[in-house]
Design a protein around this motif. Structure first.
Motif: not given
Lengths: 344, 344
Positions: A3-4, A94-98, A128-132, A135, B50, B52, B55, B336-338, B340, B343
């Motif tokens: 995604i990055s 909210g999207i985590s890196k996996r 946005t990115s999410s840490r876990q 979302v 959103l 988080l 983040v 926010p996505l560049a 991540p 996790e």
């Protein structure tokens, strides 16, 4: 694809490619600080849902496309529950890196399919990115003529209590999926056993909102006095209607609609069937009340079952069992805050 | 008090106690499947954000009440950026188990304070447990007469480019807070050093939305041709306006409004001041374009600075430095996505 590589705006461009709007109230969709809507005739309905990985869904057995579809449907269901029609949604992720771009496209494909089928425009959101974990926050905007909006608070003594479809199947679907997940642990070529229980799995993974019931009621000239969708279980929702309408109720055990697959599964796992039907949750069926004089019209509506009646508040809320015993209704529905999960 | 003692409905009752609505378009607030709005005259604006934990915010130095206030403000800002007025919000929260009822009340106190000051009704939301950290999703609904709505796409050749307030201070506030957080590590009685930099901290922790500018423009009879709020940095937002308006631009380094505290902090941490002002983000100031004939009116508006002009698209987007060099504008704003986060 990572995604990055795309970044926020690249991802949004990709997810919203070819997006067209179908509602005349949608003036401007994705791409500005706000979406612009115009609606000079009806009332506007607004509802929102927050879905968190590990709390509301388990990606071990929930396909992302189904998850997207269901995330949209649960919001549409809230709008139908006011006797409205869903028209627009915003989707925040909210999207985590996996997760890869392809994963999020799958999720979005489900959301877009739901929008297409139900005639809803996707008009905005946030990414946005999410840490876990994943979302998903969806807000839905609907419309209804002011004199047709149905609240929870309008049920009156002697009104009939009606429910669409059948209850408890989504909950049993969840039990089945959890059972097969446990059984699969550590097995490479595990094949889950869903034969004869396909309906339960479908009810859990790909529920529908009851637009058809709202359209049938409209055709029959019936405006319910109170209505809710059943997301936390029949007991819990009926108690809400009675509390907000300052009323009591009686429902009849032998009138609760239950599918045979639900009954078989309850038998298999040794669970009381009526408990599952009353408290299971996630059915997304409609619970509504109508004046007594609608009795004949309601009896003719396909997919609607009359399960009891509203009483004076002093009589409380109870179910009459098959042997004639009165059991007080209690809200044992899913409480998202009662048992917080262990912090990861 | 543990949140599980109250449960979802108990918590919602507590958070929304005494809640009153102030807008005539708010027909029914919290307590049904949807909120009901009625608006037969203006266009409706919808925006959503959103936020988080880990983040977007760090609770080590962000007080919960400030966080609530800012979460609401960033949405109001998007509505003002369309030349609208925010009227309703929905608030969804994902709450992990380390938060008590009192914590969430603090957060909500900030949200409610922002609503009170800006005349916005809190009309609904969703509350659930989270497996890690705090999740805040806010959707805001605003109103604007159809002929007054300002999009990003209306900037024309020779239009003047204007910006409210000053830029880069919120970013410098973040650098300061992060520096003091690092300095405090392991020290029990640490006192952070904010003397002479109070403005930077306030800009980061408690930003305001520029309702005042929207009201001044209205009084002066000016409808901007394009407008955005500056959340990702001036460069990034100006490129959005130029792209969507099919235009180019020239801005002048010596016209970029910068507070002296921002300049001092940039000096201290050895950062290029203009880079911070162009790309810092979270300023929530308004960036807008007006026709050339508004020049005199704009010059008289307090808190508004004229920083350049729109050009033909073939000229591209650039800043003219103090020594007359043209530097192409690039979007280096916060993505926010560049990158991540790891996790959890």
């Amino acid at each position: 694809m990572e995604i990055s590589e795309l970044g926020e705006f690249g991802l949004i461009d990709r997810l919203t490619k070819g997006l067209q709007t179908v509602n005349s109230s949608t003036i401007k969709s994705v791409g500005d600080d706000c979406a612009i809507l115009r609606n000079h005739e009806t009332d506007i309905l607004v509802t929102t849902d927050l879905l968190l990985e590990g709390v509301h869904f388990d990606l071990t057995y929930v396909p992302l496309k189904h998850l997207g579809y269901k995330s949209a449907i649960v919001n549409f269901s809230d709008v139908y529950a006011m006797n409205g029609r869903p028209k627009q949604i915003t989707v925040s992720l909210g999207i985590s890196k996996r997760f890869t771009v392809e994963h999020i496209e799958e999720l979005f494909a489900g959301i877009r399919l739901a929008c297409e089928i139900y005639g809803v425009d996707l008009v905005g959101g946030d990414t946005t990115s999410s840490r876990q974990g994943l979302v998903i926050s969806i807000t839905c905007i609907g419309e209804a003529p002011a004199d047709k909006v149905v609240r929870r608070s309008g049920a009156k003594d002697t009104d009939l209590i009606c429910v669409s479809g059948d209850l408890g199947a989504a909950y049993m679907g969840l039990q089945l999926l959890e059972r097969e997940k446990t059984a699969s642990a550590g097995q490479r070529d595990f094949v889950p056993q869903f034969q004869g229980k396909e309906y339960l799995v479908e009810r859990q993974l790909k529920p529908e909102a009851r637009r058809d019931i709202i359209e049938e009621l409209d055709k029959a000239g019936i405006v319910p006095t109170a209505m809710m969708d059943i997301s936390d279980g029949l007991s819990s929702e009926l108690l809400h209607i009675c509390k907000q309408s300052d009323a009591g109720c009686r429902i009849y055990e032998d009138r609760i609609p239950i599918d045979y697959q639900t009954a078989i599964m309850a038998e298999e796992i040794g669970m009381n069937l009526i408990t599952a039907a009353l408290n299971g949750g996630e059915d997304y069926e409609l619970l509504f009340t109508v004046p007594l004089h609608c009795h004949e019209k309601i009896e003719k509506l396909p997919g609607v079952k009359l399960i009891g009646h509203i009483t004076k508040p002093s009589l409380g809320c109870a179910m009459i069992t098959r042997d004639g015993t009165e059991i007080p209704l209690r809200a044992q529905g899913w409480n998202p805050l009662a048992k917080p999960e262990k912090e990861g």
